[in-house]
Structures are given as structure tokens and as C-alpha cells.
Design an enzyme around this catalytic site. Sequence first.
Site, PDB file in Angstrom:
ATOM      1  N   ASP A 235      71.796  49.680 -13.373  1.00 29.30           N
ATOM      2  CA  ASP A 235      70.839  49.618 -12.260  1.00 29.30           C
ATOM      3  C   ASP A 235      70.446  48.191 -11.900  1.00 29.30           C
ATOM      4  OD1 ASP A 235      70.805  52.317 -11.809  1.00 29.30           O
ATOM      5  OD2 ASP A 235      68.974  52.693 -12.951  1.00 29.30           O
TER       6      ASP A 235
ATOM      7  N   ARG B  60      56.356  46.164 -21.422  1.00 30.27           N
ATOM      8  CA  ARG B  60      56.316  45.953 -19.965  1.00 30.27           C
ATOM      9  C   ARG B  60      55.332  44.879 -19.513  1.00 30.27           C
ATOM     10  NH1 ARG B  60      61.232  47.512 -19.589  1.00 30.27           N
ATOM     11  NH2 ARG B  60      61.618  49.733 -19.330  1.00 30.27           N
TER      12      ARG B  60
ATOM     13  N   ASP C 246      57.078  53.198 -16.239  1.00 28.29           N
ATOM     14  CA  ASP C 246      57.374  51.773 -16.297  1.00 28.29           C
ATOM     15  C   ASP C 246      57.111  51.060 -14.966  1.00 28.29           C
ATOM     16  OD1 ASP C 246      58.045  51.722 -18.990  1.00 28.29           O
ATOM     17  OD2 ASP C 246      60.080  52.412 -18.589  1.00 28.29           O
TER      18      ASP C 246
ATOM     19  N   SER D 154      69.049  58.134 -21.108  1.00 29.54           N
ATOM     20  CA  SER D 154      68.385  56.929 -20.640  1.00 29.54           C
ATOM     21  C   SER D 154      67.640  56.339 -21.827  1.00 29.54           C
ATOM     22  CB  SER D 154      67.425  57.279 -19.502  1.00 29.54           C
ATOM     23  OG  SER D 154      66.474  56.254 -19.345  1.00 29.54           O
TER      24      SER D 154
HETATM   25  N1  ARG Z   1      58.262  57.572 -22.271  1.00 29.67           N
HETATM   26  C1  ARG Z   1      58.170  56.247 -22.760  1.00 29.67           C
HETATM   27  C2  ARG Z   1      57.135  55.477 -21.995  1.00 29.67           C
HETATM   28  O1  ARG Z   1      56.735  55.878 -20.942  1.00 29.67           O
HETATM   29  C3  ARG Z   1      59.492  55.547 -22.770  1.00 29.67           C
HETATM   30  C4  ARG Z   1      59.981  55.071 -21.456  1.00 29.67           C
HETATM   31  C5  ARG Z   1      61.328  54.454 -21.561  1.00 29.67           C
HETATM   32  N2  ARG Z   1      61.696  53.797 -20.346  1.00 29.67           N
HETATM   33  C6  ARG Z   1      62.923  53.818 -19.851  1.00 29.67           C
HETATM   34  N3  ARG Z   1      63.102  53.185 -18.736  1.00 29.67           N
HETATM   35  N4  ARG Z   1      63.923  54.478 -20.399  1.00 29.67           N
HETATM   36  O2  ARG Z   1      56.691  54.464 -22.454  1.00 29.67           O
END
Ligand code: ARG
Length: 400
Positions: A13, A93, A122, A173
Site C-alpha cells: 500500500d 502510531r 490507525d 494484515s
Molecule cells: N487492532 C490493533 C489496533 O488497533 C492492531 C492494528 C494493526 N494495524 C494494522 N494496520 N494492521 O491497535
Amino acid sequence: MDKVILAYSGGLDTSVAIKWLKEKYNMDVITLTADIGNVADLEAIRQKALNLGAMKAFVIDARESFVNSFVFPALKANAIYEGQYPLATALGRPLIAQLLVETAKKENALAVAHGCTGKGNDQVRFDVSVAALAPELRIIAPAREWNMTREQTIEYAQSHNIPVPITAASPYSIDQNLWGRSIECGVLEDPWTEPPDDVFVWTKSPKETPDEADYITIGFDEGTPISIDGQRLNGVVLIQQVHEIACKHGVGRIDHVENRLVGIKSREIYEAPAAFVLTKAHQALEAITLSKDQLRFNNIVAGEYADLVYNGLWFSRLRQDLATYVDSSQRYVTGEVKVKLYKGNCQVVGRKSPYSLYDYTLATYDKGDAFDQSASPGFIHIWGLSLRTESKAQRLKPPE
Ligand code: ARG
């Protein structure tokens, strides 16, 4: 030409985003790859960005800041979202957002960009953190705007000479850093389906773990882990060592249906070996160094703190003020905890502190008992007074 700083992972991406940002926005793209642990080949990622037409490609080793300013403060607070998720991604993040902002200032860029879709947490964490630190910066989220399915993204990549990594074939993912790894999508989207073995790449399956337990002693200073088996270590190295031994024993697998900020319930698998062990050890040390009331109250703070982190409000005044309280509460959380790792389990088997509130002479049933049992009837008489009054007036009975 205007410049945009793109948070670049090297994945499909964000690789497509380099071309797309040039095409759609006619901007010069500068990539920023933050090393917050467990990234493979940073130099290859940097080269790939340049090959795809990035004007500059920065790689920043942010592991120390990640550990000292994000991970350890969260550990001191015992911040675990919904009692299960140690927040690895959620903690990373805001740091990446901070690095984007700093780089944008240095490079005189008008915008920053990230590869998040419009369905997850995110995007919120990036957007809100960037807006908190630099409200004047424009935020572009290509994958939220371009409306391509995964197949279309792959097609776009192929038609633009963007190498499609074999990992794009992975049905999952994944996000990972030194505090944990998250796995979503594919068969995991059915919450009834047991995670297949290939989901776990860090932690050993209990079938393959050693038949002999390992013990480690973790030393803490005011709530921060500082040593393993008496050897002082820097935070990044300490986490790495705990990670390795926990993985070897298959510790730190989590299977959780989680409530996303955007209203979706999602099934998440985590591997968080170091976070799992260190949180357990930290809690065990708190159990002997904090009073009953502190423990109860800190538990409330832990829940609030975790929600703020999860929901993207790391830079909020409330999160910062809670962190100040937590630091103050950790003043005597100094000492050592012994944990046993064995067959997927992490058990605390010993704890000690120069400030321990555990008093042997009060606890013991052997000789040396200093507890005055003759004072108990008077205490119980007053403690039970309100209940006796209730009983007299309203005839308390066991439920039918
Ligand atoms: N569910 C977790 C969170 O919101 C993990 C997110 C992982 N992000 C990703 N882009 N695969 O923090």
C-alpha cells in the site's frame, strides 16, 4: 513542487502510495521509515522508496524513544486495552506521527501521508496526533481515498512497475514492532475459527516448546524494568531478551474480539511475548509495594489510560496528566520479580522489594506472629454494625 512526507513501511500500500501521490497530487514524496523494532531490512526499504521515485528516503532508528517515552510509560500504567491487548500498534502510531511532523518541518513540507484505510484505528491515531502537534499540516491518506480493492491495488502496482512482494499473497494484515505483533483478516475474520499455525511467527507452539522451564528475574526501578538476572540492560535490549525467552516458551499469544474506535468489532490475534511477561512481573511487584487502595485506584487509571492510547489521544493533556500520576505512584515500585516460563505459561513465582509492604510477622501462622488477634472481635463488632442494624430492621435472609 509541494512536498509530502509519507510514512513508509515498504509494503504494497505505501509503495503504491508513492506513485499515487505523485500522480494524483503532483507532489514530491519524501518517505520516512521509523524503526520501532522488528523490521527486517531497513536499507532495502529505503532503496525501494528511492527506486519508486521518492525524492528522499529517511530511515530513523526510533527504538530508544519508543521504549522510553511510549512503551515504558504504558507499562508503568499497566495499560492493556479491554484487559487483553498491550497496545503495541497504538503506542507506535503517535511516535510515527511525531516523526512525520518533525520531518515535515525540517523539509518544509506542506503535507504528511500514511497508508491507513478508512476502517481502522490507525488512521485516527495518525490524523489526531498530527493535528495535535501541527494543525497547519495537511494529512493525506491515499488508501482511504483511492477506493481500490486489494486486487486493484496489485494491478495498479503491476502497471506502475511496483514490485509486489510475495508477502502480499499472505492472507493476513500484519503490524509489528518491539512490543508486539498483530494479525487480522483471512480466516481469522470468522471468530469461531481457531487461528491456524501460520498466524504465529514469533512464539513457539506449545508442542515445540522445551520440556524444561526457564526462570528469569526481572529488576524494576520505580516501575521501569532495568535488569535481567541482576544484569543491568538498556530498555531496548531488555525487551529483546525477554522477547526471545518468552517466544521460546510460546508465551504471549492473545486471541481477542476487540472494539474498534470506529464502531466495528474485530477479531485480533496478537503475539506480545515481552509485553505479556513484563506486565505480569510489574503487576506482581506492585502487589507488594502498593497499598490496597492504590492498587484499586491504579486499576481504574490503567483502564482510562489504555482507552486514551487506543483511541488516538496519546498527546492529550489527560493522558499526560495520568502519566504524571502514574510516575508518582511508582516511587516505591522497585525490586525484583522471578518468573517461570513453561509451555505457553508465564507464572510469577517470587517477588521482593526493599519497600515491600508484605510483613512476615503479620502474615505468619508460625511463631513470631505479631498480629494481635485479641483486637479482632472489637474490629469485627464495629465493621458488622451496619449489617446487624439492617438485619434487625429488615430481617436479612439468604436468597430463596
Ligand atoms: N487492532 C490493533 C489496533 O488497533 C492492531 C492494528 C494493526 N494495524 C494494522 N494496520 N494492521 O491497535
